[in-house]
Design an enzyme around this catalytic site. Sequence first.
Site, PDB file in Angstrom:
ATOM      1  N   LEU A 183       4.808   1.717  -2.765  1.00 29.84           N
ATOM      2  CA  LEU A 183       5.028   2.618  -1.641  1.00 29.84           C
ATOM      3  C   LEU A 183       4.366   2.114  -0.363  1.00 29.84           C
ATOM      4  CD1 LEU A 183       4.264   5.503  -3.992  1.00 29.84           C
ATOM      5  CD2 LEU A 183       6.323   5.596  -2.594  1.00 29.84           C
ATOM      6  N   ASP A 184       5.178   1.939   0.665  1.00 32.59           N
ATOM      7  CA  ASP A 184       4.651   1.654   1.986  1.00 32.59           C
ATOM      8  C   ASP A 184       3.830   2.867   2.438  1.00 32.59           C
ATOM      9  OD1 ASP A 184       4.408   0.282   4.483  1.00 32.59           O
ATOM     10  OD2 ASP A 184       5.956   1.596   5.297  1.00 32.59           O
TER      11      ASP A 184
END
Length: 223
Positions: A7-8
């Site tokens: 996840l960014d």
Amino acid sequence: MYRIFLLDIDNTLLDFDAAEKQGFKKMIQSYDLEYNDEMLSQYKKMNRHLWDLLEQGKIGRDELLNTRFREFFRLYDMEISGEEAEGRYRGHLGNNSDLIPGAKETLIRLKEMGKQLYTASNGVYSTQIQRLKNAGIFHLFDGMFISEKVGYEKPALQFFQHCFKNIQDLEKDKTIMVGDSLSSDIQGAVGAGIDSCLFCPSLKPLPTGATHTIGDISELLKL
């Protein structure tokens, strides 16, 4: 069904635009300048160009961080220490941790479903960790992959290879990269041979190349 989520952070889990504006404004004011939105627009254009160069491997991280504000202030005929300005900005930035709507609830639900969650972010390690802790979501992750510590920026294949080496029971066909950037998140996932999900709240019709596109972060639960 995906089991491993990379996840960014910025504009995927945390509202970086809000944090950037507040941090930049306070930094500007600390130099006795009157802030206006045109200043932020000028800075963001300059900063985006430097980050593009960094992602392409044409400049280094220290060069970006230590020169971006020095060059910005030269627009106003001011000679300042880029390193000092960076320190002031980063101090303010780390204190802004507004969540993307639904992000925390989605992460909690994914954990309840038995998913493995890892950050996969470009940025300064200490700042990103501070923001995640302030937002109350740090404890939800199984590991942190942040470019300053990894040694490579997304979309570099080496960034993702580092992630793969440090994920327990990795299965690439059950791994997905989630982020808002076509150039770093989606391109990086494609190069690394894993599926991707573009977070695009505007849901603009784009030739993204992403495996999935969502407009609300809670839609990850459907994957």
